[in-house]
Design a protein around this motif. Structure first.
Motif, PDB file in Angstrom:
ATOM      1  N   ASP A  49       0.844  -1.193   0.000  1.00 46.13           N
ATOM      2  CA  ASP A  49       0.000   0.000   0.000  1.00 46.13           C
ATOM      3  C   ASP A  49       0.882   1.246   0.000  1.00 46.13           C
ATOM      4  O   ASP A  49       1.705   1.441   0.896  1.00 46.13           O
ATOM      5  N   THR A  50       0.718   2.099  -1.013  1.00 48.47           N
ATOM      6  CA  THR A  50       1.546   3.304  -1.159  1.00 48.47           C
ATOM      7  C   THR A  50       0.775   4.586  -0.844  1.00 48.47           C
ATOM      8  O   THR A  50       1.305   5.675  -1.049  1.00 48.47           O
ATOM      9  N   HIS A  51      -0.455   4.462  -0.348  1.00 52.09           N
ATOM     10  CA  HIS A  51      -1.286   5.652  -0.119  1.00 52.09           C
ATOM     11  C   HIS A  51      -0.626   6.673   0.807  1.00 52.09           C
ATOM     12  O   HIS A  51      -0.840   7.872   0.644  1.00 52.09           O
ATOM     13  N   ASN A  52       0.144   6.225   1.774  1.00 50.52           N
ATOM     14  CA  ASN A  52       0.710   7.140   2.762  1.00 50.52           C
ATOM     15  C   ASN A  52       2.151   7.544   2.471  1.00 50.52           C
ATOM     16  O   ASN A  52       2.817   8.109   3.341  1.00 50.52           O
ATOM     17  N   LEU A  53       2.632   7.244   1.278  1.00 48.15           N
ATOM     18  CA  LEU A  53       3.957   7.727   0.897  1.00 48.15           C
ATOM     19  C   LEU A  53       3.842   9.195   0.494  1.00 48.15           C
ATOM     20  O   LEU A  53       2.861   9.603  -0.113  1.00 48.15           O
ATOM     21  N   ARG A  54       4.862   9.972   0.831  1.00 45.40           N
ATOM     22  CA  ARG A  54       4.837  11.398   0.498  1.00 45.40           C
ATOM     23  C   ARG A  54       5.810  11.668  -0.640  1.00 45.40           C
ATOM     24  O   ARG A  54       5.483  11.454  -1.791  1.00 45.40           O
ATOM     25  N   GLU A  55       7.005  12.116  -0.323  1.00 42.32           N
ATOM     26  CA  GLU A  55       7.976  12.443  -1.355  1.00 42.32           C
ATOM     27  C   GLU A  55       8.559  11.166  -1.952  1.00 42.32           C
ATOM     28  O   GLU A  55       8.980  10.265  -1.241  1.00 42.32           O
ATOM     29  N   MET A  56       8.566  11.109  -3.271  1.00 40.23           N
ATOM     30  CA  MET A  56       9.088   9.950  -3.985  1.00 40.23           C
ATOM     31  C   MET A  56      10.393  10.351  -4.672  1.00 40.23           C
ATOM     32  O   MET A  56      10.376  11.055  -5.668  1.00 40.23           O
ATOM     33  N   CYS A  57      11.502   9.905  -4.118  1.00 40.14           N
ATOM     34  CA  CYS A  57      12.817  10.206  -4.686  1.00 40.14           C
ATOM     35  C   CYS A  57      13.042   9.299  -5.904  1.00 40.14           C
ATOM     36  O   CYS A  57      12.917   8.077  -5.795  1.00 40.14           O
ATOM     37  N   PRO A  58      13.341   9.858  -7.060  1.00 40.25           N
ATOM     38  CA  PRO A  58      13.567   9.031  -8.254  1.00 40.25           C
ATOM     39  C   PRO A  58      14.638   7.955  -8.035  1.00 40.25           C
ATOM     40  O   PRO A  58      14.506   6.838  -8.527  1.00 40.25           O
ATOM     41  N   PHE A  59      15.678   8.287  -7.273  1.00 40.61           N
ATOM     42  CA  PHE A  59      16.721   7.304  -6.996  1.00 40.61           C
ATOM     43  C   PHE A  59      16.164   6.136  -6.184  1.00 40.61           C
ATOM     44  O   PHE A  59      16.491   4.974  -6.437  1.00 40.61           O
ATOM     45  N   GLY A  60      15.294   6.417  -5.223  1.00 41.74           N
ATOM     46  CA  GLY A  60      14.678   5.358  -4.424  1.00 41.74           C
ATOM     47  C   GLY A  60      13.804   4.455  -5.271  1.00 41.74           C
ATOM     48  O   GLY A  60      13.838   3.230  -5.140  1.00 41.74           O
ATOM     49  N   CYS A  61      13.028   5.052  -6.165  1.00 42.72           N
ATOM     50  CA  CYS A  61      12.149   4.269  -7.048  1.00 42.72           C
ATOM     51  C   CYS A  61      12.976   3.371  -7.959  1.00 42.72           C
ATOM     52  O   CYS A  61      12.670   2.182  -8.119  1.00 42.72           O
ATOM     53  N   SER A  62      14.026   3.917  -8.531  1.00 46.52           N
ATOM     54  CA  SER A  62      14.892   3.150  -9.415  1.00 46.52           C
ATOM     55  C   SER A  62      15.605   2.029  -8.653  1.00 46.52           C
ATOM     56  O   SER A  62      15.707   0.899  -9.144  1.00 46.52           O
ATOM     57  N   THR A  63      16.081   2.339  -7.459  1.00 48.02           N
ATOM     58  CA  THR A  63      16.753   1.335  -6.624  1.00 48.02           C
ATOM     59  C   THR A  63      15.816   0.177  -6.318  1.00 48.02           C
ATOM     60  O   THR A  63      16.200  -0.987  -6.423  1.00 48.02           O
ATOM     61  N   PHE A  64      14.577   0.494  -5.966  1.00 46.36           N
ATOM     62  CA  PHE A  64      13.616  -0.559  -5.651  1.00 46.36           C
ATOM     63  C   PHE A  64      13.374  -1.459  -6.859  1.00 46.36           C
ATOM     64  O   PHE A  64      13.428  -2.680  -6.756  1.00 46.36           O
ATOM     65  N   ARG A  65      13.111  -0.855  -8.013  1.00 45.62           N
ATOM     66  CA  ARG A  65      12.838  -1.647  -9.220  1.00 45.62           C
ATOM     67  C   ARG A  65      14.030  -2.521  -9.598  1.00 45.62           C
ATOM     68  O   ARG A  65      13.877  -3.701  -9.908  1.00 45.62           O
ATOM     69  N   CYS A  66      15.217  -1.954  -9.574  1.00 46.60           N
ATOM     70  CA  CYS A  66      16.412  -2.714  -9.974  1.00 46.60           C
ATOM     71  C   CYS A  66      16.730  -3.821  -8.988  1.00 46.60           C
ATOM     72  O   CYS A  66      17.035  -4.945  -9.380  1.00 46.60           O
ATOM     73  N   ARG A  67      16.678  -3.536  -7.716  1.00 45.42           N
ATOM     74  CA  ARG A  67      17.029  -4.529  -6.691  1.00 45.42           C
ATOM     75  C   ARG A  67      15.976  -5.629  -6.619  1.00 45.42           C
ATOM     76  O   ARG A  67      16.302  -6.785  -6.428  1.00 45.42           O
ATOM     77  N   LEU A  68      14.720  -5.285  -6.784  1.00 49.97           N
ATOM     78  CA  LEU A  68      13.665  -6.284  -6.692  1.00 49.97           C
ATOM     79  C   LEU A  68      13.745  -7.282  -7.835  1.00 49.97           C
ATOM     80  O   LEU A  68      13.440  -8.449  -7.651  1.00 49.97           O
ATOM     81  N   ASN A  69      14.194  -6.872  -8.996  1.00 53.29           N
ATOM     82  CA  ASN A  69      14.328  -7.794 -10.118  1.00 53.29           C
ATOM     83  C   ASN A  69      15.292  -8.932  -9.815  1.00 53.29           C
ATOM     84  O   ASN A  69      15.208  -9.988 -10.415  1.00 53.29           O
ATOM     85  N   GLN A  70      16.198  -8.732  -8.884  1.00 52.53           N
ATOM     86  CA  GLN A  70      17.166  -9.753  -8.523  1.00 52.53           C
ATOM     87  C   GLN A  70      16.657 -10.659  -7.408  1.00 52.53           C
ATOM     88  O   GLN A  70      17.284 -11.652  -7.091  1.00 52.53           O
ATOM     89  N   SER A  71      15.552 -10.322  -6.831  1.00 53.76           N
ATOM     90  CA  SER A  71      15.034 -11.120  -5.714  1.00 53.76           C
ATOM     91  C   SER A  71      14.218 -12.303  -6.220  1.00 53.76           C
ATOM     92  O   SER A  71      14.028 -12.485  -7.416  1.00 53.76           O
ATOM     93  N   ARG A  72      13.718 -13.058  -5.321  1.00 56.28           N
ATOM     94  CA  ARG A  72      12.962 -14.264  -5.671  1.00 56.28           C
ATOM     95  C   ARG A  72      11.457 -14.043  -5.713  1.00 56.28           C
ATOM     96  O   ARG A  72      10.683 -14.990  -5.766  1.00 56.28           O
ATOM     97  N   LEU A  73      11.032 -12.799  -5.714  1.00 61.11           N
ATOM     98  CA  LEU A  73       9.607 -12.471  -5.763  1.00 61.11           C
ATOM     99  C   LEU A  73       9.192 -12.183  -7.202  1.00 61.11           C
ATOM    100  O   LEU A  73       9.581 -11.170  -7.780  1.00 61.11           O
TER     101      LEU A  73
END
Length: 122
Positions: A49-73
């Motif tokens: 759930d992302t409803h309560n997120l405020r500022e979205m740092c582009p670096f954070g978004c990119s880090t999440f997408r890139c790192r998650l691709n390497q996970s087992r999910l």
């Protein structure tokens, strides 16, 4: 990590439900990825759930997408709730955005509507 970033985790019917709040930066992204690596057992779905997120740092978004691709999910088991999910969701994930419903079925623009957005701002 952003000092105001928080994560709440709940397991329900074999699915993992995660609520996030605060600012989403690079450290927050790593914290969320590490939590998914620790808590996801390979079964069920994960809903963030992302409803309560405020500022979205582009670096954070990119880090999440890139790192998650390497996970087992697998991305087809990962869903996001809220418009900010579009900013962090890796390709293949679902994003659900609900629209605000008015009890009287109007658009919120009626002059005498109790749920009018204009009245709520005053």
């Amino acid at each position: 990590m952003s000092t105001n970033f928080q994560i709440e985790v709940k397991k329900s019917n074999g699915d993992l439900h995660i609520s996030t709040s605060g600012d989403f930066d690079g450290s927050s992204a790593w914290e969320l990825v590490n939590l998914l690596d620790d808590k996801y057992d390979g079964k069920g779905r994960v809903v963030i759930d992302t409803h309560n997120l405020r500022e979205m740092c582009p670096f954070g978004c990119s880090t999440f997408r890139c790192r998650l691709n390497q996970s087992r999910l697998p991305s087809n088991r990962l869903s996001f709730k809220g418009a900010k999910g579009y900013e962090i969701a890796p390709e293949g994930c679902s994003v659900f955005v609900s629209t605000k419903k008015h009890d009287c079925r109007c658009s919120g623009n009626c002059a005498n509507c109790p749920c009018s957005e204009k009245k709520q701002q005053n």
